[in-house]
Motif scaffolding. Structure first.
Motif, PDB file in Angstrom:
ATOM      1  N   ALA A 125     -13.559  12.087  22.385  1.00  0.00           N
ATOM      2  CA  ALA A 125     -12.285  12.727  22.721  1.00  0.00           C
ATOM      3  C   ALA A 125     -11.908  13.742  21.653  1.00  0.00           C
ATOM      4  CB  ALA A 125     -11.191  11.667  22.852  1.00  0.00           C
ATOM      5  N   THR A 126     -12.192  13.410  20.389  1.00  0.00           N
ATOM      6  CA  THR A 126     -11.900  14.341  19.299  1.00  0.00           C
ATOM      7  C   THR A 126     -12.695  15.624  19.472  1.00  0.00           C
ATOM      8  OG1 THR A 126     -11.551  12.465  17.842  1.00  0.00           O
ATOM      9  CG2 THR A 126     -11.855  14.593  16.800  1.00  0.00           C
ATOM     10  N   VAL A 127     -13.968  15.470  19.833  1.00  0.00           N
ATOM     11  CA  VAL A 127     -14.795  16.664  20.037  1.00  0.00           C
ATOM     12  C   VAL A 127     -14.216  17.513  21.169  1.00  0.00           C
ATOM     13  CG1 VAL A 127     -17.072  17.498  20.671  1.00  0.00           C
ATOM     14  CG2 VAL A 127     -16.855  15.541  19.148  1.00  0.00           C
ATOM     15  N   LEU A 128     -13.833  16.865  22.259  1.00  0.00           N
ATOM     16  CA  LEU A 128     -13.241  17.612  23.374  1.00  0.00           C
ATOM     17  C   LEU A 128     -11.958  18.306  22.931  1.00  0.00           C
ATOM     18  CD1 LEU A 128     -13.656  15.303  26.486  1.00  0.00           C
ATOM     19  CD2 LEU A 128     -14.781  17.473  26.001  1.00  0.00           C
ATOM     20  N   LEU A 129     -11.089  17.571  22.242  1.00  0.00           N
ATOM     21  CA  LEU A 129      -9.798  18.136  21.834  1.00  0.00           C
ATOM     22  C   LEU A 129      -9.970  19.299  20.869  1.00  0.00           C
ATOM     23  CD1 LEU A 129      -7.553  14.985  21.334  1.00  0.00           C
ATOM     24  CD2 LEU A 129      -7.143  16.878  22.899  1.00  0.00           C
ATOM     25  N   SER A 130     -11.115  19.323  20.159  1.00  0.00           N
ATOM     26  CA  SER A 130     -11.268  20.371  19.161  1.00  0.00           C
ATOM     27  C   SER A 130     -11.428  21.747  19.815  1.00  0.00           C
ATOM     28  CB  SER A 130     -12.462  20.068  18.255  1.00  0.00           C
ATOM     29  OG  SER A 130     -13.665  20.269  18.963  1.00  0.00           O
ATOM     30  N   PHE A 131     -11.639  21.768  21.118  1.00  0.00           N
ATOM     31  CA  PHE A 131     -11.728  23.061  21.817  1.00  0.00           C
ATOM     32  C   PHE A 131     -10.418  23.417  22.510  1.00  0.00           C
ATOM     33  CE2 PHE A 131     -16.071  21.459  21.583  1.00  0.00           C
ATOM     34  CZ  PHE A 131     -16.679  22.525  20.945  1.00  0.00           C
ATOM     35  N   THR A 132      -9.337  22.730  22.142  1.00  0.00           N
ATOM     36  CA  THR A 132      -8.063  22.961  22.821  1.00  0.00           C
ATOM     37  C   THR A 132      -6.985  23.332  21.822  1.00  0.00           C
ATOM     38  OG1 THR A 132      -7.266  20.705  22.545  1.00  0.00           O
ATOM     39  CG2 THR A 132      -8.603  21.136  24.480  1.00  0.00           C
TER      40      THR A 132
ATOM     41  N   VAL B 269      -2.936  19.119  17.062  1.00  0.00           N
ATOM     42  CA  VAL B 269      -3.986  18.166  17.410  1.00  0.00           C
ATOM     43  C   VAL B 269      -5.326  18.873  17.592  1.00  0.00           C
ATOM     44  CG1 VAL B 269      -4.718  16.470  19.107  1.00  0.00           C
ATOM     45  CG2 VAL B 269      -2.328  16.581  18.425  1.00  0.00           C
ATOM     46  N   GLY B 270      -5.325  20.004  18.290  1.00  0.00           N
ATOM     47  CA  GLY B 270      -6.576  20.705  18.551  1.00  0.00           C
ATOM     48  C   GLY B 270      -7.245  21.176  17.275  1.00  0.00           C
ATOM     49  N   PHE B 271      -6.490  21.885  16.456  1.00  0.00           N
ATOM     50  CA  PHE B 271      -7.051  22.455  15.233  1.00  0.00           C
ATOM     51  C   PHE B 271      -7.497  21.345  14.284  1.00  0.00           C
ATOM     52  CE2 PHE B 271      -6.597  24.431  10.996  1.00  0.00           C
ATOM     53  CZ  PHE B 271      -7.463  25.486  11.171  1.00  0.00           C
ATOM     54  N   GLY B 272      -6.666  20.325  14.150  1.00  0.00           N
ATOM     55  CA  GLY B 272      -7.026  19.208  13.275  1.00  0.00           C
ATOM     56  C   GLY B 272      -8.284  18.511  13.754  1.00  0.00           C
ATOM     57  N   SER B 273      -8.438  18.396  15.091  1.00  0.00           N
ATOM     58  CA  SER B 273      -9.650  17.766  15.625  1.00  0.00           C
ATOM     59  C   SER B 273     -10.882  18.582  15.273  1.00  0.00           C
ATOM     60  CB  SER B 273      -9.552  17.631  17.146  1.00  0.00           C
ATOM     61  OG  SER B 273      -8.434  16.857  17.487  1.00  0.00           O
ATOM     62  N   ALA B 274     -10.737  19.909  15.303  1.00  0.00           N
ATOM     63  CA  ALA B 274     -11.883  20.753  14.944  1.00  0.00           C
ATOM     64  C   ALA B 274     -12.301  20.482  13.501  1.00  0.00           C
ATOM     65  CB  ALA B 274     -11.531  22.222  15.133  1.00  0.00           C
ATOM     66  N   LEU B 275     -11.314  20.359  12.615  1.00  0.00           N
ATOM     67  CA  LEU B 275     -11.635  20.047  11.222  1.00  0.00           C
ATOM     68  C   LEU B 275     -12.316  18.685  11.131  1.00  0.00           C
ATOM     69  CD1 LEU B 275      -8.316  21.182   9.487  1.00  0.00           C
ATOM     70  CD2 LEU B 275     -10.475  22.403   9.529  1.00  0.00           C
ATOM     71  N   ALA B 276     -11.824  17.729  11.933  1.00  0.00           N
ATOM     72  CA  ALA B 276     -12.409  16.388  11.904  1.00  0.00           C
ATOM     73  C   ALA B 276     -13.851  16.419  12.392  1.00  0.00           C
ATOM     74  CB  ALA B 276     -11.574  15.436  12.758  1.00  0.00           C
ATOM     75  N   VAL B 277     -14.121  17.243  13.405  1.00  0.00           N
ATOM     76  CA  VAL B 277     -15.485  17.332  13.932  1.00  0.00           C
ATOM     77  C   VAL B 277     -16.412  17.932  12.874  1.00  0.00           C
ATOM     78  CG1 VAL B 277     -16.937  18.481  15.641  1.00  0.00           C
ATOM     79  CG2 VAL B 277     -14.794  17.425  16.334  1.00  0.00           C
ATOM     80  N   ILE B 278     -15.913  18.926  12.146  1.00  0.00           N
ATOM     81  CA  ILE B 278     -16.730  19.503  11.075  1.00  0.00           C
ATOM     82  C   ILE B 278     -17.059  18.427  10.042  1.00  0.00           C
ATOM     83  CG2 ILE B 278     -16.721  21.157   9.170  1.00  0.00           C
ATOM     84  CD1 ILE B 278     -14.905  22.917  11.049  1.00  0.00           C
ATOM     85  N   MET B 279     -16.058  17.611   9.730  1.00  0.00           N
ATOM     86  CA  MET B 279     -16.274  16.516   8.780  1.00  0.00           C
ATOM     87  C   MET B 279     -17.306  15.531   9.328  1.00  0.00           C
ATOM     88  SD  MET B 279     -13.166  14.368   7.196  1.00  0.00           S
ATOM     89  CE  MET B 279     -13.398  12.815   6.382  1.00  0.00           C
TER      90      MET B 279
END
Lengths: 428, 323
Positions: free
Chosen positions: B61-68, B292-302
């Motif tokens: 879900a985090t990966v999906l949210l990172s594109f939103t 949420v979206g931007f933070g998820s992108a950072l989390a995915v990079i991590m």
């Protein structure tokens, strides 16, 4: 009988399932569980006023309401910062009926999202009790009111009266006088302006005041609303004026917490401090608190003057779905009464009542002075993090202002970077 | 996004048996079989369900949210797809991002270079049964068990620029201006690393102590008979015997460096020289910002960085298992 293959015995399996059910329940618990009581006569209230004095003041005014209305009120108090960080989720869960919150952009935002309900009906009874400005700050984009205001903790430049008298300092009213006073203080071995911004948000105060004095309140609010470019001569002028004042600030502000800066003022190490009324919490009651005085942030442009006051307004809003609208509205109406505001602000040292008819005879000279500033203000602003989108204020502006404080000579690059991020966040 | 290789066997799979015994009485074996099957299904199914439900689904879900772009308010209909914009924003116009990557890397290198080496040294010294060993052990291990809030408080007392112990001491020995340990972005990371190392050293020490206790004394005796000094014994005999512990220490240290968060958050919310990816994720997703979206992108990079290390670790372990 023959040997059984080892298998988990029944009870263990049941325990496992029970444990699983328990884990599921835990995971489902929201961060802030709103206690919803089923008694229709009870109004639930969430308060973010967690200091000892604030709790006592809340108890007092809620007690008054319970006596008169026959409703009982259940108060749930949360630490202000953690409540601010969870309020988005909280309002989407099962929130209490009445919630303490901030006016301005912060109320508008929830009103737009339909997370709080219209309280215009309560406002009709309050007609004339507040200025039109306060009313606008409590209104949503649809022109309806969503908040009942009760108190404010305005910002000013604070100093110790005795220190000014001993050294023959006069409260400055213009930029030139202000800079001259700073230079005199430095010659007298004082730090002119106390400054501690380790927490980040205290840095916003100086930007706000310089922008209000140089560019006026309309530009300031529109800028924070995302309507102007941050990479503009106006904004660069603000940082330029700030850079000129920096040598008069306490050095190394980024490692110093706001409390340490306030302590420097208490100890007479610093001459002045731009701060909110909450500074009164660190001055011991009695001699020290009586010695505290203030003046409005000086004028930087005679066209614009110095009558805009940064006065963050606190109040109460009603959640989106009320179980007992009548009782909740009655409580909100009570919070808007003159008596409730007087009782509350008498106990909480940082709070000034907002009602025009509030009794000011018991005010200390400091409270009277600040109150006059608010009453005669050309406009009221709320502070950067309450006048703008929270994501922009905390994610973009705090690091930007901190970068400015450590590298003040690079303004053009800084404003360009803020503007790029602003476009991305405001999506314009 | 890598998918888990084999998280769970299908719950209905019959238990594998290496020896097929002829059933003596069909009825009971059937009953056993069913019971075995149920218990096995539960033993595999429940943990699999927990791991998938609490780890893999949220990660997906985090990966999906990172594109939103989403502020966490309202239902799924309020989520706006923005493609890879969050990622381009992070790499191009988010100033704290690059320092955060750099600081996480510095953190990792430092943890290996100082506390890990120091912890090993302490472990070797304490392993020699010197007098007061348990006392030293407790002293070094104490920082590990102290609560985070207390750790933050202790180091603020030491580093505070106006009222701190360290600056008071420096003022006695030199007349240079006070050092801004927390506020100077060039040095505050190293000041915090000292505090982090203080916590990490005891942890590593304990792991190595446990490993050293397990080294067969006859190895040392043999080395001593062969004429090796204490240093030579350690480098050529004891250290190689510690290989399993070394793997654990590497994993623990990498994970600690990637999830480093608490100290910087307490000091200044991970800003102004103390940026770490974990702190950026927290301030974006949790709290008022609610990006949420931007933070998820950072989390995915991590997550991507973590997966590199995890892949190295898993392949090492599997290679070891095949030997």
């Amino acid at each position: 009988m023959h040997p059984r293959p080892p298998a988990p015995p029944g009870p263990a399996r049941r325990t496992l399932l029970r444990g699983l059910a328990g884990a599921g329940t835990l995971a489902a618990l929201p961060a802030l569980a709103g206690c919803s009581s089923t008694d229709p006569n009870t109004v639930t209230l969430t308060s973010n006023r967690a200091n000892a004095a604030q709790r006592a003041a809340m108890q007092d005014i809620v007690g008054l309401f319970e006596e008169r209305s026959g409703h009982s009120v259940e108060i749930n108090t949360f630490d202000s910062t953690s409540f601010q960080e969870s309020i988005n989720n909280y309002l989407q869960g099962t929130p209490d009926d009445v919630i303490a919150w901030f006016a301005g952009y912060r109320t508008r935002f929830f009103a737009e999202r339909g997370l709080i309900s219209d309280v215009s009906a309560v406002w009709e009874e309050l007609d004339g009790a507040f200025t039109d400005q306060v009313r606008d700050l409590c209104s949503g984009p649809d022109g309806k009111q969503y908040m009942i205001p009760d108190s404010t903790a305005p910002w000013a430049v604070f100093h110790r009266r005795s220190l000014f008298e001993e050294n023959g300092y006069e409260a400055p009213t213009t930029r030139a006088e202000f800079v001259e006073l700073c230079e005199r203080m430095r010659r007298d071995g004082l730090e002119p302006i106390a400054s501690g911004v380790r927490e980040g948000w205290p840095a916003m105060g100086m930007f706000d005041h310089l922008n209000l004095r140089l560019n006026g309140p309309e530009f300031h609010l529109e800028l924070l609303d995302g309507l102007h470019s941050w990479d503009s001569p106006e904004v660069r002028a603000v940082f330029g004026a700030w850079a000129e004042l920096l040598p008069h600030h306490q050095a190394d502000p980024l490692g110093r917490g706001i409390n340490e800066a306030q302590t420097a003022l208490v100890r007479r190490e610093a001459g002045m401090m731009l701060c909110g009324m909450f500074l009164t919490h660190v001055f011991p009651e009695g001699e020290d608190l009586d010695d505290l005085d203030c003046f409005p942030f000086p004028e930087f442009d005679s066209e614009i003057g110095a009558d805009v006051v940064e006065a963050p307004i606190d109040g109460f809003m009603a959640s989106g779905t009320l179980r007992n609208p009548e009782a909740a509205h009655a409580l909100l109406a009570h919070f808007g009464t003159r008596e409730a505001e007087e009782v509350y602000t008498a106990v909480d040292p940082q709070a000034l009542p907002l009602r025009l008819d509030a009794d000011t005879s018991a005010f200390s000279p400091l409270e009277a002075k600040v109150n006059d500033m608010v009453v005669n203000a050309g406009a009221l602003t709320q502070y950067m993090d309450r006048d703008s989108r929270p994501d922009f204020a905390s994610i973009v502006m705090i690091p930007a202002l901190q970068r400015f404080l450590s590298r003040p000579d690079d303004i053009a690059d800084l404003t360009a970077s803020i503007q790029r991020q602003k476009l991305s966040i405001f999506g314009q | 996004m890598a998918t888990p290789g084999t998280t769970a066997a299908p719950p209905s799979a019959p238990p594998a048996r290496d020896r097929e015994r002829p059933p003596r009485r069909g009825r009971t074996s059937l009953r056993h079989g069913r019971r075995d099957r149920i218990s096995l299904a539960l033993m595999l199914g429940v943990p699999a369900f927990l791991v998938i439900g609490l780890v893999w689904l949220p990660a997906a879900a985090t990966v999906l949210l990172s594109f939103t772009r989403w502020d966490g308010i309202g239902g799924l209909d309020t989520i706006e797809w923005v493609g890879a914009q969050n990622y381009t924003d992070a790499f191009t116009l988010y100033p704290p991002f690059e320092p955060a990557l750099r600081n996480n890397f510095v953190w990792l290198v430092f943890l290996f270079a100082v506390p890990t080496v120091l912890g090993m040294l302490f472990a070797v010294l304490l392993d020699r049964e010197l007098r007061g060993g348990p006392l030293y052990q407790s002293v070094f291990y104490l920082p590990v068990v102290l609560s985070l809030a207390l750790t933050g408080f202790i180091w603020q007392l030491i580093y505070s620029s106006d009222q701190g112990l360290l600056n008071a001491f420096l003022a006695l020995v030199s007349d240079r201006p006070a050092v801004d340990w927390f506020g100077d972005p060039d040095i505050n990371l190293y000041a915090v690393l000292v505090a982090a190392g203080w916590k990490h050293t005891g942890y590593i020490m304990l792991l190595y102590l446990a490993g050293l206790k397990a080294v067969d004394p006859s190895l040392r005796e043999a080395a001593a008979i062969d004429g090796a000094g204490p240093v030579r014994t350690f480098t050529s005999v004891v250290f190689p015997a510690l290989l399993p512990i070394n793997v654990v220490v590497v994993v623990v240290t990498v994970i600690d460096a990637l999830r480093a968060f608490d100290l910087v958050w307490i000091i200044n919310r991970g800003r102004n020289g103390l940026e770490l990816i974990s702190a950026l994720v927290t301030s974006n997703v949790i709290g008022e910002a609610s990006r949420v979206g931007f933070g998820s992108a950072l989390a995915v990079i991590m997550l991507a960085f973590s997966l590199v290390f995890i892949a190295i670790y898993v392949s090492t372990v599997l290679r070891g298992a095949q030997r």
